[in-house]
Design an enzyme around this catalytic site. Structure first.
Site, short mmCIF file in Angstrom:
data_model
loop_
_atom_site.label_atom_id
_atom_site.label_comp_id
_atom_site.label_asym_id
_atom_site.label_seq_id
_atom_site.Cartn_x
_atom_site.Cartn_y
_atom_site.Cartn_z
N CYS A 2 0.70 2.02 9.51
CA CYS A 2 0.77 0.75 10.24
C CYS A 2 -0.39 0.65 11.23
CB CYS A 2 2.11 0.62 10.96
SG CYS A 2 2.23 -0.90 11.94
N ASN A 13 -0.55 1.15 -3.34
CA ASN A 13 -0.08 -0.02 -2.60
C ASN A 13 -1.29 -0.86 -2.18
OD1 ASN A 13 0.69 -0.82 0.62
ND2 ASN A 13 2.09 -1.48 -0.98
#
Length: 200
Positions: free
Chosen positions: A74, A198
């Site tokens: 993140c 991803n």
């Protein structure tokens, strides 16, 4: 179209699960609610304190989750200020401590008989991360993670600096698989860390 193969929660602060006020903890626990039709479901946690991560992993295991995923990708500045999220890429040693703490918490819950799953072993621990912080650092970052032998590593095929502003470069997911294959060549394929891609 059918059910997804797996579900993940929003990421939840391990520190908050341990240290929050009763009111704060109630709010965090709301992110860990799920229904029986949502299995298999993985609780995603973030944090940089191994002690709190172990306690949070223990809690998650007692709630009946099928796995624990640690967010090390993140790019949010408030998360990074805590040394968590993509900030972990700058501190591989601490990242290893965090993975091992989560594994220890899951193992302790299993040994205490509180693990509500029926897989006959502690729930698995995985990591979601990026290819690097300001540049591609897979050659050094990924081996540090693989040394802890997580069940899976999801590679967001961008750096933290790139956020999601450029197309993901999926060739780096292939690079990650090659690194994994070199490091875990002595293991049967089923025992190797699963690499997932991803991005976009």
């Amino acid at each position: 179209c059918g059910n997804p193969d797996m579900m993940w929660t929003e990421f939840v602060s391990a520190d908050g699960l341990v240290r929050a006020t009763p009111e704060g903890k109630t709010k965090l626990m709301a992110d860990l609610q799920f229904g029986e039709t949502e299995h298999p479901i993985v609780a995603q946690l973030f944090g940089s304190n191994p002690e709190y991560m172990e306690q949070a992993a223990y809690l998650v295991a007692t709630l009946g989750f099928d796995g624990i995923d640690i967010n090390m990708g993140c790019p949010d500045k408030s998360i990074e200020k805590q040394g968590a999220g993509a900030g972990m890429i700058k501190n591989p040693k601490r990242a290893q401590e965090i993975v091992r703490a989560a594994q220890a918490g899951a193992k302790r819950a299993f040994e205490d008989g509180h693990d509500k799953t029926a897989i006959g072993e502690p729930i698995p621990v995985s990591v979601k991360t990026r290819i690097g912080y300001g540049k591609n650092e897979l050659a050094t970052w990924l081996p540090a993670l693989l040394e802890t032998h997580p069940a899976a590593i999801t590679i967001h095929a961008r750096t933290r600096k790139e956020m999601s502003l450029v197309p993901a470069r999926w060739e780096h997911v292939g690079e990650a698989v090659a690194i994994r294959d070199r490091m875990q060549a002595d293991l049967a394929p089923i025992d190797r860390t699963l690499i997932m891609g991803n991005g976009d």
